[in-house]
Design a protein around this motif. Structure first.
Motif, PDB file in Angstrom:
ATOM      1  N   VAL A   5      -3.813 -10.138 -21.912  1.00  6.82           N
ATOM      2  CA  VAL A   5      -4.878 -10.709 -22.746  1.00  6.82           C
ATOM      3  C   VAL A   5      -4.564 -12.170 -23.061  1.00  6.82           C
ATOM      4  N   LEU A   6      -3.318 -12.438 -23.397  1.00  7.27           N
ATOM      5  CA  LEU A   6      -2.888 -13.814 -23.662  1.00  7.27           C
ATOM      6  C   LEU A   6      -3.119 -14.695 -22.439  1.00  7.27           C
ATOM      7  N   ALA A   7      -2.796 -14.191 -21.256  1.00  8.27           N
ATOM      8  CA  ALA A   7      -2.984 -14.960 -20.027  1.00  8.27           C
ATOM      9  C   ALA A   7      -4.463 -15.212 -19.748  1.00  8.27           C
ATOM     10  N   VAL A   8      -5.295 -14.223 -19.987  1.00  2.65           N
ATOM     11  CA  VAL A   8      -6.738 -14.399 -19.767  1.00  2.65           C
ATOM     12  C   VAL A   8      -7.300 -15.447 -20.728  1.00  2.65           C
ATOM     13  N   VAL A   9      -6.913 -15.363 -21.995  1.00  8.15           N
ATOM     14  CA  VAL A   9      -7.389 -16.341 -22.987  1.00  8.15           C
ATOM     15  C   VAL A   9      -6.918 -17.751 -22.614  1.00  8.15           C
ATOM     16  N   ALA A  10      -5.653 -17.874 -22.246  1.00  7.99           N
ATOM     17  CA  ALA A  10      -5.134 -19.185 -21.841  1.00  7.99           C
ATOM     18  C   ALA A  10      -5.864 -19.688 -20.598  1.00  7.99           C
ATOM     19  N   GLY A  11      -6.134 -18.796 -19.657  1.00  6.41           N
ATOM     20  CA  GLY A  11      -6.856 -19.174 -18.449  1.00  6.41           C
ATOM     21  C   GLY A  11      -8.256 -19.679 -18.736  1.00  6.41           C
ATOM     22  N   VAL A  12      -8.948 -19.006 -19.645  1.00  9.07           N
ATOM     23  CA  VAL A  12     -10.301 -19.432 -20.020  1.00  9.07           C
ATOM     24  C   VAL A  12     -10.261 -20.828 -20.632  1.00  9.07           C
ATOM     25  N   PHE A  13      -9.299 -21.074 -21.506  1.00 10.34           N
ATOM     26  CA  PHE A  13      -9.194 -22.394 -22.130  1.00 10.34           C
ATOM     27  C   PHE A  13      -8.824 -23.474 -21.115  1.00 10.34           C
TER      28      PHE A  13
ATOM     29  N   ALA B 115       0.275 -24.227 -21.913  1.00  7.97           N
ATOM     30  CA  ALA B 115      -0.021 -22.925 -22.533  1.00  7.97           C
ATOM     31  C   ALA B 115      -0.229 -21.858 -21.462  1.00  7.97           C
ATOM     32  N   MET B 116      -0.886 -22.222 -20.360  1.00  5.05           N
ATOM     33  CA  MET B 116      -1.085 -21.275 -19.259  1.00  5.05           C
ATOM     34  C   MET B 116       0.248 -20.910 -18.628  1.00  5.05           C
ATOM     35  N   PHE B 117       1.126 -21.886 -18.489  1.00  2.99           N
ATOM     36  CA  PHE B 117       2.463 -21.623 -17.958  1.00  2.99           C
ATOM     37  C   PHE B 117       3.226 -20.657 -18.866  1.00  2.99           C
ATOM     38  N   LEU B 118       3.179 -20.913 -20.164  1.00  5.04           N
ATOM     39  CA  LEU B 118       3.860 -20.016 -21.100  1.00  5.04           C
ATOM     40  C   LEU B 118       3.278 -18.606 -21.060  1.00  5.04           C
ATOM     41  N   ALA B 119       1.974 -18.506 -20.967  1.00  4.85           N
ATOM     42  CA  ALA B 119       1.339 -17.188 -20.868  1.00  4.85           C
ATOM     43  C   ALA B 119       1.791 -16.477 -19.599  1.00  4.85           C
ATOM     44  N   SER B 120       1.950 -17.203 -18.518  1.00  8.52           N
ATOM     45  CA  SER B 120       2.436 -16.615 -17.270  1.00  8.52           C
ATOM     46  C   SER B 120       3.861 -16.103 -17.413  1.00  8.52           C
ATOM     47  N   VAL B 121       4.686 -16.850 -18.121  1.00 11.84           N
ATOM     48  CA  VAL B 121       6.066 -16.418 -18.365  1.00 11.84           C
ATOM     49  C   VAL B 121       6.071 -15.140 -19.207  1.00 11.84           C
ATOM     50  N   VAL B 122       5.226 -15.098 -20.222  1.00 12.06           N
ATOM     51  CA  VAL B 122       5.132 -13.899 -21.068  1.00 12.06           C
ATOM     52  C   VAL B 122       4.713 -12.690 -20.239  1.00 12.06           C
TER      53      VAL B 122
END
Length: 94
Positions: free
Chosen positions: A59-67, A37-44
Motif C-alpha cells: 500500500v505504501l508503494a502504491v501511494v508513493a507511486g501515485v504521488f 520516497a518511492m525508493f524508500l517504499a521499494s526498500v520497505v
C-alpha cells in the motif's frame, strides 16, 4: 534519472539565459523527494517480502507511486506550458 534530468535542465536553462521555464524548474526541484520516497517504499516492500505486513508495504508503494506519477506529470506539464504556450498563442488563428 531524476537527478540526470535536473542537471540537464539546469544546463539548458543556463544556456537559454536562466529565465526560461522558472515555474517548471521550481516544481522540478521537488521531484527528487518524490523519487526518494518511492525508493524508500521499494526498500520497505523488499524488506517485508514474505511477512504478514507485506500488504502495508505494498500500500505504501502504491501511494508513493501515485504521488511520483502525479508530480512527474505536473513537472512535465509546466515545462510543456513554458515552451509551447507562447508558440500556440502566436499561431492562434481567429
Amino acid at each position: 534519472m531524476t537527478f540526470v534530468a535536473r542537471q540537464s535542465g539546469e544546463a539548458l536553462q543556463a544556456r537559454l539565459g536562466g529565465q526560461i521555464a522558472q515555474e517548471h524548474a521550481a516544481v522540478g526541484r521537488n521531484l527528487i523527494w518524490f523519487a526518494f520516497a518511492m525508493f524508500l517504499a521499494s526498500v520497505v516492500v523488499a524488506m517485508m517480502r514474505g511477512s504478514q505486513r507485506a500488504t502495508a508495504g505494498a500500500v505504501l508503494a502504491v501511494v508513493a507511486g501515485v504521488f511520483v506519477i502525479w508530480w512527474t506529470v505536473r513537472v512535465g506539464h509546466t515545462g510543456a506550458d513554458a515552451l509551447w504556450k507562447g508558440i500556440v498563442a502566436a499561431t492562434n488563428r481567429k
